[in-house]
Design an enzyme around this catalytic site. Structure first.
Site, PDB file in Angstrom:
ATOM      1  N   SER A  15      -5.035   1.697 -11.746  1.00 43.64           N
ATOM      2  CA  SER A  15      -4.454   0.700 -10.827  1.00 43.64           C
ATOM      3  C   SER A  15      -5.211  -0.734 -10.988  1.00 43.64           C
ATOM      4  O   SER A  15      -4.507  -1.792 -11.064  1.00 43.64           O
ATOM      5  CB  SER A  15      -4.428   1.356  -9.541  1.00 43.64           C
ATOM      6  N   GLU A  35      -7.958   1.849 -22.778  1.00 42.90           N
ATOM      7  CA  GLU A  35      -7.688   2.954 -21.956  1.00 42.90           C
ATOM      8  C   GLU A  35      -7.932   4.210 -22.837  1.00 42.90           C
ATOM      9  O   GLU A  35      -7.256   4.329 -23.890  1.00 42.90           O
ATOM     10  CB  GLU A  35      -6.192   2.934 -21.420  1.00 42.90           C
ATOM     11  N   THR A  42      -5.478   7.214 -13.044  1.00 38.96           N
ATOM     12  CA  THR A  42      -5.354   8.218 -12.028  1.00 38.96           C
ATOM     13  C   THR A  42      -3.986   8.277 -11.104  1.00 38.96           C
ATOM     14  O   THR A  42      -3.179   9.331 -11.184  1.00 38.96           O
ATOM     15  CB  THR A  42      -6.306   8.217 -11.151  1.00 38.96           C
ATOM     16  N   CYS A  43      -3.575   7.178 -10.684  1.00 34.81           N
ATOM     17  CA  CYS A  43      -2.674   7.152  -9.636  1.00 34.81           C
ATOM     18  C   CYS A  43      -1.570   7.692 -10.163  1.00 34.81           C
ATOM     19  O   CYS A  43      -0.731   8.490  -9.619  1.00 34.81           O
ATOM     20  CB  CYS A  43      -2.539   5.711  -8.939  1.00 34.81           C
ATOM     21  N   CYS A  48      -1.393  10.051  -6.997  1.00 36.98           N
ATOM     22  CA  CYS A  48      -0.364   9.846  -6.039  1.00 36.98           C
ATOM     23  C   CYS A  48       0.764   9.978  -6.434  1.00 36.98           C
ATOM     24  O   CYS A  48       1.612  10.657  -5.555  1.00 36.98           O
ATOM     25  CB  CYS A  48      -0.588   8.191  -5.844  1.00 36.98           C
ATOM     26  N   LYS A  51       1.598  13.777  -7.499  1.00 34.32           N
ATOM     27  CA  LYS A  51       1.454  14.392  -6.253  1.00 34.32           C
ATOM     28  C   LYS A  51       2.573  14.357  -5.373  1.00 34.32           C
ATOM     29  O   LYS A  51       3.240  15.374  -4.727  1.00 34.32           O
ATOM     30  CB  LYS A  51       0.030  13.972  -5.571  1.00 34.32           C
ATOM     31  N   TYR A 180      -8.343  14.918   1.803  1.00 36.53           N
ATOM     32  CA  TYR A 180      -6.831  14.639   1.804  1.00 36.53           C
ATOM     33  C   TYR A 180      -6.435  15.585   0.600  1.00 36.53           C
ATOM     34  O   TYR A 180      -5.098  16.028   0.610  1.00 36.53           O
ATOM     35  CB  TYR A 180      -6.426  13.244   2.057  1.00 36.53           C
ATOM     36  N   ILE A 181      -6.807  15.394  -0.570  1.00 36.94           N
ATOM     37  CA  ILE A 181      -6.401  16.022  -1.849  1.00 36.94           C
ATOM     38  C   ILE A 181      -6.282  17.478  -1.666  1.00 36.94           C
ATOM     39  O   ILE A 181      -5.219  18.314  -1.965  1.00 36.94           O
ATOM     40  CB  ILE A 181      -7.272  15.636  -2.929  1.00 36.94           C
ATOM     41  N   GLU A 184      -3.457  18.436   1.116  1.00 34.56           N
ATOM     42  CA  GLU A 184      -2.117  17.873   0.538  1.00 34.56           C
ATOM     43  C   GLU A 184      -1.817  19.074  -0.587  1.00 34.56           C
ATOM     44  O   GLU A 184      -0.747  19.622  -0.454  1.00 34.56           O
ATOM     45  CB  GLU A 184      -2.181  16.671  -0.351  1.00 34.56           C
ATOM     46  N   HIS A 439      16.491   3.337  19.013  1.00 34.67           N
ATOM     47  CA  HIS A 439      16.821   4.780  19.621  1.00 34.67           C
ATOM     48  C   HIS A 439      18.073   5.292  18.906  1.00 34.67           C
ATOM     49  O   HIS A 439      19.157   4.615  18.550  1.00 34.67           O
ATOM     50  CB  HIS A 439      17.223   4.498  21.169  1.00 34.67           C
ATOM     51  N   GLU A 444      10.173   5.418  18.354  1.00 34.11           N
ATOM     52  CA  GLU A 444      10.517   5.025  19.746  1.00 34.11           C
ATOM     53  C   GLU A 444       9.153   5.180  20.494  1.00 34.11           C
ATOM     54  O   GLU A 444       8.885   4.522  21.503  1.00 34.11           O
ATOM     55  CB  GLU A 444      11.560   4.902  20.304  1.00 34.11           C
TER      56      GLU A 444
HETATM   57  C1  LIG Z   1      -4.657  13.866  -6.773  1.00 38.18           C
HETATM   58  C2  LIG Z   1      -5.081  12.522  -6.478  1.00 38.18           C
HETATM   59  C3  LIG Z   1      -3.873  11.996  -5.375  1.00 38.18           C
HETATM   60  C4  LIG Z   1      -4.319  10.630  -5.159  1.00 38.18           C
HETATM   61  N1  LIG Z   1      -3.439  10.165  -4.181  1.00 38.18           N
HETATM   62  C5  LIG Z   1      -3.540   9.110  -3.619  1.00 38.18           C
HETATM   63  C6  LIG Z   1      -2.322   8.554  -2.531  1.00 38.18           C
HETATM   64  O1  LIG Z   1      -1.569   9.183  -2.152  1.00 38.18           O
HETATM   65  N2  LIG Z   1      -2.603   7.136  -2.301  1.00 38.18           N
HETATM   66  C7  LIG Z   1      -3.665   6.207  -2.858  1.00 38.18           C
HETATM   67  O2  LIG Z   1      -3.723   5.093  -2.406  1.00 38.18           O
HETATM   68  N3  LIG Z   1      -4.391   6.713  -3.580  1.00 38.18           N
HETATM   69  C8  LIG Z   1      -4.441   8.020  -4.047  1.00 38.18           C
HETATM   70  N4  LIG Z   1      -5.216   8.592  -4.993  1.00 38.18           N
HETATM   71  C9  LIG Z   1      -6.524   7.694  -5.497  1.00 38.18           C
HETATM   72  C10 LIG Z   1      -6.026   6.608  -6.492  1.00 38.18           C
HETATM   73  O3  LIG Z   1      -5.585   7.333  -7.462  1.00 38.18           O
HETATM   74  C11 LIG Z   1      -7.299   5.879  -6.985  1.00 38.18           C
HETATM   75  O4  LIG Z   1      -7.626   5.325  -5.878  1.00 38.18           O
HETATM   76  C12 LIG Z   1      -6.883   4.717  -7.833  1.00 38.18           C
HETATM   77  O5  LIG Z   1      -6.230   5.431  -9.005  1.00 38.18           O
HETATM   78  C13 LIG Z   1      -8.174   4.000  -8.364  1.00 38.18           C
HETATM   79  O6  LIG Z   1      -7.627   2.920  -9.508  1.00 38.18           O
HETATM   80  P1  LIG Z   1      -8.797   2.366 -10.245  1.00 38.18           P
HETATM   81  O7  LIG Z   1      -8.236   1.524 -11.107  1.00 38.18           O
HETATM   82  O8  LIG Z   1     -10.012   2.284  -9.489  1.00 38.18           O
HETATM   83  O9  LIG Z   1      -9.047   3.776 -11.556  1.00 38.18           O
HETATM   84  P2  LIG Z   1      -8.211   4.533 -12.030  1.00 38.18           P
HETATM   85  O10 LIG Z   1      -6.831   4.706 -11.606  1.00 38.18           O
HETATM   86  O11 LIG Z   1      -8.809   6.084 -11.886  1.00 38.18           O
HETATM   87  O12 LIG Z   1      -7.958   4.505 -13.607  1.00 38.18           O
HETATM   88  C14 LIG Z   1      -9.308   4.274 -14.392  1.00 38.18           C
HETATM   89  C15 LIG Z   1      -8.988   4.460 -15.949  1.00 38.18           C
HETATM   90  O13 LIG Z   1      -9.927   4.058 -16.649  1.00 38.18           O
HETATM   91  C16 LIG Z   1      -9.764   5.263 -17.895  1.00 38.18           C
HETATM   92  N5  LIG Z   1     -11.259   5.030 -18.417  1.00 38.18           N
HETATM   93  C17 LIG Z   1     -12.233   5.466 -17.747  1.00 38.18           C
HETATM   94  N6  LIG Z   1     -13.368   5.367 -18.572  1.00 38.18           N
HETATM   95  C18 LIG Z   1     -12.827   4.406 -19.590  1.00 38.18           C
HETATM   96  C19 LIG Z   1     -13.538   4.067 -20.851  1.00 38.18           C
HETATM   97  N7  LIG Z   1     -14.654   4.002 -20.972  1.00 38.18           N
HETATM   98  N8  LIG Z   1     -12.733   3.478 -21.827  1.00 38.18           N
HETATM   99  C20 LIG Z   1     -11.423   3.355 -21.566  1.00 38.18           C
HETATM  100  N9  LIG Z   1     -10.777   3.831 -20.663  1.00 38.18           N
HETATM  101  C21 LIG Z   1     -11.641   4.769 -19.540  1.00 38.18           C
HETATM  102  C22 LIG Z   1      -9.475   6.325 -17.457  1.00 38.18           C
HETATM  103  O14 LIG Z   1      -8.790   7.087 -18.292  1.00 38.18           O
HETATM  104  C23 LIG Z   1      -8.299   5.819 -16.280  1.00 38.18           C
HETATM  105  O15 LIG Z   1      -7.057   5.871 -16.734  1.00 38.18           O
HETATM  106  C24 LIG Z   1      -5.210   9.864  -5.562  1.00 38.18           C
HETATM  107  C25 LIG Z   1      -6.032  10.310  -6.344  1.00 38.18           C
HETATM  108  C26 LIG Z   1      -5.933  11.793  -6.935  1.00 38.18           C
HETATM  109  C27 LIG Z   1      -6.923  12.310  -7.851  1.00 38.18           C
END
Ligand SMILES: Cc1cc2nc3c(=O)[nH]c(=O)nc-3n(C[C@H](O)[C@H](O)[C@H](O)COP(=O)(O)OP(=O)(O)OC[C@H]3O[C@@H](n4cnc5c(N)ncnc54)[C@H](O)[C@@H]3O)c2cc1C
Length: 464
Positions: A15, A35, A42-43, A48, A51, A180-181, A184, A439, A444
């Site tokens: 993200s 990547e 992750t999201c 997210c 899920k 929350y995970i 859910e 309503h 409401e």
């Molecule tokens: C099951 C679950 C449900 C969730 N539900 C929600 C929700 O409903 N709402 C919400 O707001 N948040 C939710 N989250 C949290 C959300 O996913 C994270 O807060 C968000 O993805 C964080 O973004 P980020 O960019 O910090 O990291 P990430 O999205 O985790 O991205 C990090 C990326 O870096 C890559 N990476 C790591 N190390 C290296 C490296 N050395 N070289 C190259 N690539 C690398 C990884 O593969 C990954 O793709 C959820 C998380 C989980 C696990």
């Protein structure tokens, strides 16, 4: 002046990483983003989005049941786990494609490889074992599920990562965790017909939420048939001779289940990243330490999103990325605002919340007013479903500012988004009172709670 291969190198295509790389490239900067797994992070890939798709899938059996009260006869229904996983995977692949194209169209270079720091300006691309240099570096590597390596038998357990790809739907599952995970997934599996037990060491699930939300959801989950064990933890997991797993708990209980899922928090993902070679400081949890502008102790290296262990949510990572762009590339120093973050728990019923819980507000303010309504939503009248909605406003007695708004029930997440705007704008209870109701809706209730249910003064509850 030193010259570098890139103006900006982003490690991690989740993200925060994708947003910062795309915007910087769009401003004409020479950007590369690495990547190691799949773009979207992750999201999109295992958080997210999949899920929420599973949440939708798990709600249908209640929809089918509720239909009868509205005159519908629904034929025999059957659920196919493999079909759900395949449909979800197709959608995730589509989204990943959109993320990749967005980056490419902005002019960023996509590198499908793990990247590690070699020194403060040099990054090693693991796939090709080559190095590149960059003027600025962003660490956006996210977090990983805590594997609970100290637990004997932890290697037999799954985390949320595997839950998205199980080859078959288990008949029973034990989920450890109260965040929350965990909550859910307990609702998802239960909704799909899996016998579900949740085990959590605390006194009540969802520790940082308002107590009415925590207790209300607990009751609703138990009423559906989810077993919740509190103040207990798993001490050992072993393979059962008859198949499946056996978990022994601290209080001496033995739970047999097809799967055991650990949802015990997420750790910043910095292992092996080479931070020490670049001189980047981390805290005791391995989180990258940053200042108010997401800058590490090395001035041209930044970190954002889950890896900094501030607030682990997708919109927060994206917001931090946008602030980085403003600060570094638009000459407008902007520090991320982590106050009043509206959020949802996609449990069944859902929780939507923004601002302070009653307990937090009572600690910070001399006198608070609590407006609370608990009622049966209209949809549940004809369906006959025993279901309660709770709505709650926490108000500062001194200036009538709404400090917190909390909802348990259908569409609570959607409502929380709009309440987030109001609270951010500094709304008072008087503003709620002079707002016309829509309503008939459940929402409401938020604008028709004219009298406080009770006050809390100096930590003491005052009724009437
Ligand atoms: C099951 C679950 C449900 C969730 N539900 C929600 C929700 O409903 N709402 C919400 O707001 N948040 C939710 N989250 C949290 C959300 O996913 C994270 O807060 C968000 O993805 C964080 O973004 P980020 O960019 O910090 O990291 P990430 O999205 O985790 O991205 C990090 C990326 O870096 C890559 N990476 C790591 N190390 C290296 C490296 N050395 N070289 C190259 N690539 C690398 C990884 O593969 C990954 O793709 C959820 C998380 C989980 C696990």
């Amino acid at each position: 002046m030193a010259s570098y291969d890139y103006d900006l190198f982003v490690i991690g295509g989740g993200s925060g990483g994708v947003r910062s790389a795309r915007l910087a490239a769009g401003l004409g900067k020479k950007v590369a983003i690495a990547e190691e797994y799949r773009f979207g992070g992750t999201c999109v890939i295992r958080g997210c989005v999949p899920k929420k798709l599973f949440v939708y899938a798990s709600q249908f059996h209640e929809h089918f049941e509720d239909a009868a009260g509205y005159g519908w006869t629904v034929g025999e229904s059957r659920f196919d786990w493999t079909a759900l996983v395949a449909a979800k995977d197709k959608e995730i692949a589509r989204l990943e494609g959109l993320y990749r194209r967005g980056l490419e169209n902005a002019g960023a270079e996509l590198l499908d490889t793990r990247a590690e720091l070699v020194d403060a300006h040099t990054i090693r691309l693991v796939k090709t074992d080559t190095t590149v240099t960059a003027e600025r570096i962003i660490i956006a590597t996210g977090g990983t599920a805590n594997p609970h390596a100290a637990l004997p038998g932890h290697e037999l357990c799954i985390t949320s990562n595997e839950a998205f790809h199980l080859t078959e739907l288990p008949k029973s599952i034990l989920i450890a965790g109260g965040g929350y995970i965990a909550v859910e997934f307990a609702n998802i599996f239960h909704g799909l017909g899996v016998e579900t037990t949740l085990i959590y060491r605390g006194q009540e699930i969802l520790s940082r939420f308002d107590h009415d939300m925590r207790q209300g959801l607990h009751k609703a989950m138990e009423a559906k048939g989810i077993r919740i064990l509190l103040t207990d933890i798993i001490e050992e997991v072993t393979q059962s001779p008859a198949g499946g797993l056996t978990a022994r708990t601290k209080t001496g209980a033995t739970i047999v289940a097809d799967q055991v899922m650990l949802a015990l928090g997420r750790d910043p993902y910095t292992k092996g990243l080479g931070l020490e070679k670049a001189g980047v400081a981390v805290d005791e949890r391995g989180a990258v330490i940053v200042d108010a502008y997401s800058r590490t102790n090395v001035p041209h290296i930044f970190a954002l999103g889950d890896v900094t262990d501030r607030v682990q949510l997708t919109p927060v990572a994206i917001h931090e990325a946008m602030c980085f762009i403003e600060t570094e590339y638009r000459g407008n120093p902007t520090s991320p605002d982590h106050d009043l973050i509206a959020t949802a728990v996609f449990s069944q019923p859902e929780i939507g919340t923004v601002g302070l819980s009653e307990e937090e507000a009572a600690q910070r303010f001399d006198e608070i007013e609590v407006y609370r309504a608990e009622f049966r939503p209209m949809k549940a009248t004809l369906s006959g479903r025993a279901e309660k909605m709770i709505m709650k406003l926490v108000v500062n007695g001194a200036d009538r500012k709404v400090l917190g708004a909390h909802i348990l029930g259908h569409d609570a997440g959607e409502m929380a988004q709009l309440l987030g705007v109001s609270l951010k704008a500094g709304v008072t209870k008087d503003d709620f009172d002079r707002t016309m109701a829509v309503h008939p809706t459940a929402a409401e209730e938020l604008v028709t709670m004219y009298k406080p249910s009770y006050r809390v003064k100096g930590g003491q509850r005052i009724d009437g």
